[in-house]
Design an enzyme around this catalytic site. Structure first.
Site, PDB file in Angstrom:
ATOM      1  N   GLY A  40       0.432  -1.047   0.086  1.00 28.57           N
ATOM      2  CA  GLY A  40      -0.075   0.211  -0.393  1.00 28.57           C
ATOM      3  C   GLY A  40       1.201   1.340   0.103  1.00 28.57           C
ATOM      4  O   GLY A  40       0.664   1.870   1.012  1.00 28.57           O
ATOM      5  N   GLY A  41       2.143   1.288  -1.068  1.00 24.48           N
ATOM      6  CA  GLY A  41       2.642   1.864  -0.976  1.00 24.48           C
ATOM      7  C   GLY A  41       2.186   3.276  -1.384  1.00 24.48           C
ATOM      8  O   GLY A  41       2.802   3.589  -2.437  1.00 24.48           O
ATOM      9  N   SER A  43       0.187   5.497  -1.725  1.00 27.71           N
ATOM     10  CA  SER A  43      -0.897   6.835  -1.081  1.00 27.71           C
ATOM     11  C   SER A  43      -0.736   6.955   0.288  1.00 27.71           C
ATOM     12  O   SER A  43      -0.387   5.886   1.088  1.00 27.71           O
ATOM     13  CB  SER A  43      -2.199   6.556  -1.704  1.00 27.71           C
ATOM     14  OG  SER A  43      -3.105   6.607  -0.944  1.00 27.71           O
ATOM     15  N   GLY A  44      -0.931   7.719   0.779  1.00 28.79           N
ATOM     16  CA  GLY A  44      -0.957   8.038   2.363  1.00 28.79           C
ATOM     17  C   GLY A  44       0.228   7.299   3.228  1.00 28.79           C
ATOM     18  O   GLY A  44       1.811   8.449   2.698  1.00 28.79           O
ATOM     19  N   LEU A  93      -3.918  -6.989  -2.306  1.00 28.84           N
ATOM     20  CA  LEU A  93      -3.952  -7.724  -1.033  1.00 28.84           C
ATOM     21  C   LEU A  93      -5.713  -8.361  -0.569  1.00 28.84           C
ATOM     22  O   LEU A  93      -5.021  -9.591   0.230  1.00 28.84           O
ATOM     23  CB  LEU A  93      -4.304  -7.013   0.391  1.00 28.84           C
ATOM     24  CG  LEU A  93      -2.539  -6.778   0.829  1.00 28.84           C
ATOM     25  CD1 LEU A  93      -2.083  -7.599   1.709  1.00 28.84           C
ATOM     26  CD2 LEU A  93      -1.672  -6.197  -0.350  1.00 28.84           C
ATOM     27  N   ASN A 119       1.215  -2.396   5.086  1.00 28.38           N
ATOM     28  CA  ASN A 119       0.191  -1.324   5.465  1.00 28.38           C
ATOM     29  C   ASN A 119      -0.571  -1.188   4.578  1.00 28.38           C
ATOM     30  O   ASN A 119      -1.681  -0.397   5.583  1.00 28.38           O
ATOM     31  CB  ASN A 119       1.344   0.106   5.356  1.00 28.38           C
ATOM     32  CG  ASN A 119       0.951   1.169   4.379  1.00 28.38           C
ATOM     33  OD1 ASN A 119       1.283   2.203   5.733  1.00 28.38           O
ATOM     34  ND2 ASN A 119       0.084   2.004   3.271  1.00 28.38           N
ATOM     35  N   THR A 140      -8.228  -8.314   3.057  1.00 28.54           N
ATOM     36  CA  THR A 140      -7.770  -7.366   2.850  1.00 28.54           C
ATOM     37  C   THR A 140      -6.509  -6.479   4.016  1.00 28.54           C
ATOM     38  O   THR A 140      -4.991  -7.052   3.403  1.00 28.54           O
ATOM     39  CB  THR A 140      -7.758  -5.732   2.460  1.00 28.54           C
ATOM     40  OG1 THR A 140      -9.188  -5.866   0.877  1.00 28.54           O
ATOM     41  CG2 THR A 140      -7.381  -4.690   1.602  1.00 28.54           C
ATOM     42  N   SER A 167      -4.496   0.331  14.237  1.00 26.60           N
ATOM     43  CA  SER A 167      -5.689   1.064  14.608  1.00 26.60           C
ATOM     44  C   SER A 167      -6.478   1.080  15.461  1.00 26.60           C
ATOM     45  O   SER A 167      -6.364  -0.131  16.219  1.00 26.60           O
ATOM     46  CB  SER A 167      -6.712   0.660  13.585  1.00 26.60           C
ATOM     47  OG  SER A 167      -7.585   2.120  13.905  1.00 26.60           O
ATOM     48  N   TYR A 189     -22.675  -8.378   9.152  1.00 28.83           N
ATOM     49  CA  TYR A 189     -22.036  -7.108   9.000  1.00 28.83           C
ATOM     50  C   TYR A 189     -22.273  -6.135   9.271  1.00 28.83           C
ATOM     51  O   TYR A 189     -23.361  -5.584   9.205  1.00 28.83           O
ATOM     52  CB  TYR A 189     -21.746  -7.474   7.442  1.00 28.83           C
ATOM     53  CG  TYR A 189     -20.697  -6.676   6.928  1.00 28.83           C
ATOM     54  CD1 TYR A 189     -19.264  -7.122   7.198  1.00 28.83           C
ATOM     55  CD2 TYR A 189     -20.946  -5.359   6.064  1.00 28.83           C
ATOM     56  CE1 TYR A 189     -18.563  -6.320   6.416  1.00 28.83           C
ATOM     57  CE2 TYR A 189     -19.844  -4.268   5.793  1.00 28.83           C
ATOM     58  CZ  TYR A 189     -18.983  -4.833   6.328  1.00 28.83           C
ATOM     59  OH  TYR A 189     -17.538  -4.095   5.388  1.00 28.83           O
TER      60      TYR A 189
HETATM   61  N1  LIG Z   1      -5.585   7.507   7.770  1.00 29.59           N
HETATM   62  C1  LIG Z   1      -5.634   7.012   9.504  1.00 29.59           C
HETATM   63  O1  LIG Z   1      -5.783   7.741  10.293  1.00 29.59           O
HETATM   64  C2  LIG Z   1      -5.634   5.474   9.985  1.00 29.59           C
HETATM   65  C3  LIG Z   1      -5.455   4.767  11.186  1.00 29.59           C
HETATM   66  C4  LIG Z   1      -5.593   4.119  11.984  1.00 29.59           C
HETATM   67  C5  LIG Z   1      -4.597   3.070  10.453  1.00 29.59           C
HETATM   68  N2  LIG Z   1      -4.532   3.611   9.722  1.00 29.59           N
HETATM   69  C6  LIG Z   1      -3.940   2.219   8.922  1.00 29.59           C
HETATM   70  O2  LIG Z   1      -3.363   2.121   7.832  1.00 29.59           O
HETATM   71  C7  LIG Z   1      -2.672   2.095   6.930  1.00 29.59           C
HETATM   72  C8  LIG Z   1      -2.569   2.894   5.934  1.00 29.59           C
HETATM   73  O3  LIG Z   1      -3.752   4.095   5.314  1.00 29.59           O
HETATM   74  P1  LIG Z   1      -3.664   5.125   4.532  1.00 29.59           P
HETATM   75  O4  LIG Z   1      -4.944   5.915   5.805  1.00 29.59           O
HETATM   76  O5  LIG Z   1      -2.520   5.867   4.478  1.00 29.59           O
HETATM   77  O6  LIG Z   1      -5.011   4.904   3.253  1.00 29.59           O
HETATM   78  P2  LIG Z   1      -5.149   5.442   1.927  1.00 29.59           P
HETATM   79  O7  LIG Z   1      -4.010   6.631   2.190  1.00 29.59           O
HETATM   80  O8  LIG Z   1      -6.234   4.638   1.631  1.00 29.59           O
HETATM   81  O9  LIG Z   1      -3.481   4.021   2.030  1.00 29.59           O
HETATM   82  C9  LIG Z   1      -4.002   2.697   1.789  1.00 29.59           C
HETATM   83  C10 LIG Z   1      -3.015   2.275   0.598  1.00 29.59           C
HETATM   84  O10 LIG Z   1      -3.626   0.036   0.924  1.00 29.59           O
HETATM   85  C11 LIG Z   1      -3.554   0.477  -0.704  1.00 29.59           C
HETATM   86  N3  LIG Z   1      -4.691  -0.695  -0.375  1.00 29.59           N
HETATM   87  C12 LIG Z   1      -6.316  -0.900  -0.244  1.00 29.59           C
HETATM   88  N4  LIG Z   1      -6.253  -1.899  -0.803  1.00 29.59           N
HETATM   89  C13 LIG Z   1      -5.491  -2.890  -0.901  1.00 29.59           C
HETATM   90  C14 LIG Z   1      -5.546  -4.706  -1.771  1.00 29.59           C
HETATM   91  N5  LIG Z   1      -6.831  -4.645  -2.300  1.00 29.59           N
HETATM   92  N6  LIG Z   1      -5.256  -4.489  -2.422  1.00 29.59           N
HETATM   93  C15 LIG Z   1      -3.436  -3.869  -2.473  1.00 29.59           C
HETATM   94  N7  LIG Z   1      -3.487  -2.337  -1.871  1.00 29.59           N
HETATM   95  C16 LIG Z   1      -4.913  -2.164  -1.234  1.00 29.59           C
HETATM   96  C17 LIG Z   1      -3.793   1.458  -1.053  1.00 29.59           C
HETATM   97  O11 LIG Z   1      -4.237   0.915  -2.259  1.00 29.59           O
HETATM   98  P3  LIG Z   1      -5.323   1.634  -3.363  1.00 29.59           P
HETATM   99  O12 LIG Z   1      -4.412   3.343  -3.800  1.00 29.59           O
HETATM  100  O13 LIG Z   1      -5.116   1.535  -4.977  1.00 29.59           O
HETATM  101  O14 LIG Z   1      -6.477   2.306  -2.483  1.00 29.59           O
HETATM  102  C18 LIG Z   1      -3.565   2.227  -0.425  1.00 29.59           C
HETATM  103  O15 LIG Z   1      -2.186   2.358  -1.450  1.00 29.59           O
HETATM  104  C19 LIG Z   1      -4.030   0.977   6.514  1.00 29.59           C
HETATM  105  O16 LIG Z   1      -3.670   0.312   7.011  1.00 29.59           O
HETATM  106  C20 LIG Z   1      -5.046   1.562   7.937  1.00 29.59           C
HETATM  107  O17 LIG Z   1      -5.877   0.843   8.028  1.00 29.59           O
HETATM  108  C21 LIG Z   1      -5.030   4.607   8.965  1.00 29.59           C
END
Ligand SMILES: NC(=O)c1ccc[n+]([C@@H]2O[C@H](COP(=O)([O-])OP(=O)(O)OC[C@H]3O[C@@H](n4cnc5c(N)ncnc54)[C@H](OP(=O)(O)O)[C@@H]3O)[C@@H](O)[C@H]2O)c1
Length: 332
Positions: A40-41, A43-44, A93, A119, A140, A167, A189
């Site tokens: 998941g590198g 974005s974000g 994933l 990630n 995932t 999280s 669900y």
């Molecule tokens: N942001 C927060 O406040 C927060 C808080 C607590 C925990 N987290 C955790 O931090 C991690 C990163 O999240 P983020 O906030 O950076 O979100 P994000 O910007 O949506 O990044 C998530 C990444 O995971 C990839 N991804 C999602 N589903 C996938 C799949 N089926 N196969 C391959 N790649 C997949 C996304 O790819 P695409 O670009 O293709 O969708 C994206 O690169 C997550 O595990 C999240 O639960 C985040």
């Protein structure tokens, strides 16, 4: 669980706090001998993690389903760090077949594996089954990372590290924690509980993995992290909820400023790519020398924290391990 520290930005025992950036927590660390996989590198938080680890010299392998977005991240990193070593391998994933293909492609590169950062994640998506017939958030966020990689710790003498992105949402799973018997039941669900369940699973998985690695005498640690509340693409299924949370004053003082900025400047509130503080805890746990040998722990704001009692339940962790192993084997 460190709410006060997160809200105030006050530094914890590690010397870092919610205002610390990934660059600050890795300052002076030479990672040039290390190969890191980050899922998941594209974005974000994952993109910022890749940027900082590459800046510290690590060979970075980005696992991404969206190759175009991952390439854009790579170009962006190369602009600021021309010497960055970054490769991209496609991974979906939620598909066990894709996860296995990813592992094969990585093995074919004949690189060492020193750090694995799980990630990638999705949040609050409507009920959906993966191609393997498993509820999408569980598939995932948890099952996709339940595959074995061969770490090179023994051969290289360098400690291997596994970092699972969990999280604070692990506090809100289903009543029973993991809904083993109704995992794929649409009628049972709930999108929020399913996310909480998957993030609880991330901690339980890290803990059981840490226990097993220790038992095997492997020089590899496994820990889980809460990265903070960061406005990223993660909120795509709940933009209003995320905006509300992000704008509450408990999200961390410095980080809050950053979160509000896109709104101030009139940009789309749920789509921001690089979040400096959001990658700090991951980078700290992945690289910091003070965590040598530390395993089976949960971190937030670059400090060790205590997760919920369910997350510390070793019997539940073992049950989840056996359940996941059986599920993965049944889909082979
Ligand atoms: N942001 C927060 O406040 C927060 C808080 C607590 C925990 N987290 C955790 O931090 C991690 C990163 O999240 P983020 O906030 O950076 O979100 P994000 O910007 O949506 O990044 C998530 C990444 O995971 C990839 N991804 C999602 N589903 C996938 C799949 N089926 N196969 C391959 N790649 C997949 C996304 O790819 P695409 O670009 O293709 O969708 C994206 O690169 C997550 O595990 C999240 O639960 C985040």
């Amino acid at each position: 669980m460190g709410y006060w520290r997160e809200a105030t930005g006050i530094k914890g025992p590690s010397g870092f706090g919610s205002g610390s950036t990934a660059e600050q927590v890795t300052e002076g660390i030479d990672a040039s001998a290390l190969t890191v996989i980050i899922t998941g590198g594209s974005s974000g938080i994952g993109a910022e993690t890749a940027r900082v680890l590459a800046q510290r010299g690590a060979q970075v392998i980005i696992g991404a389903r969206n190759l175009e977005a991952a390439n854009a991240v790579k170009q962006n990193i190369l602009e600021s760090t021309p010497s960055a070593r970054i490769d991209i391998i496609q991974i979906e994933l939620s598909s066990l077949k894709s996860v296995r293909a990813f592992a094969d492609k990585f093995l074919a590169m004949d690189l060492p594996l020193n750090i694995l950062i799980n990630n990638a994640g999705v949040m609050y998506c409507p009920f959906q089954l993966s191609e393997d017939g498993i509820e999408m958030q569980f598939a995932t966020n948890h099952l996709g990372i339940f595959c074995s990689f061969s770490f090179t710790a023994e051969k290289t003498g360098i400690e291997g590290r596994i970092v699972n992105l969990s999280s604070i949402a692990h506090i809100g799973p289903y009543r029973e924690g993991i809904m083993f018997d109704k995992l794929n039941d649409k009628n049972a669900y709930n999108d929020k509980s399913a996310y909480g369940q998957s993030k609880l699973a991330n901690i339980l998985h890290s803990n059981e993995l840490a226990r097993r690695l220790k038992e095997e005498g492997a020089n590899v640690t496994a820990n889980s992290v809460h990265p903070g509340l960061i406005r990223t693409n993660l909120g795509r299924h709940a933009p209003v909820f995320i905006s509300t949370i992000a704008d509450l004053p408990h999200s961390g003082s410095l980080r809050l400023l950053e979160l509000i900025q896109p709104t101030i400047h009139g940009r789309a509130p749920t789509v921001c790519t690089l979040k400096l503080q959001g990658a700090a805890t991951t980078c700290y746990v992945a690289l910091h020398p003070s965590l040598k040998g530390v395993s089976g722990k949960y971190f937030a704001d670059s400090n060790e924290e205590k997760p919920t009692a369910k997350a510390r339940d070793s019997a539940l962790a073992k049950k989840l391990w056996d359940f996941s192993e059986e599920l993965v084997n049944s889909k082979s």
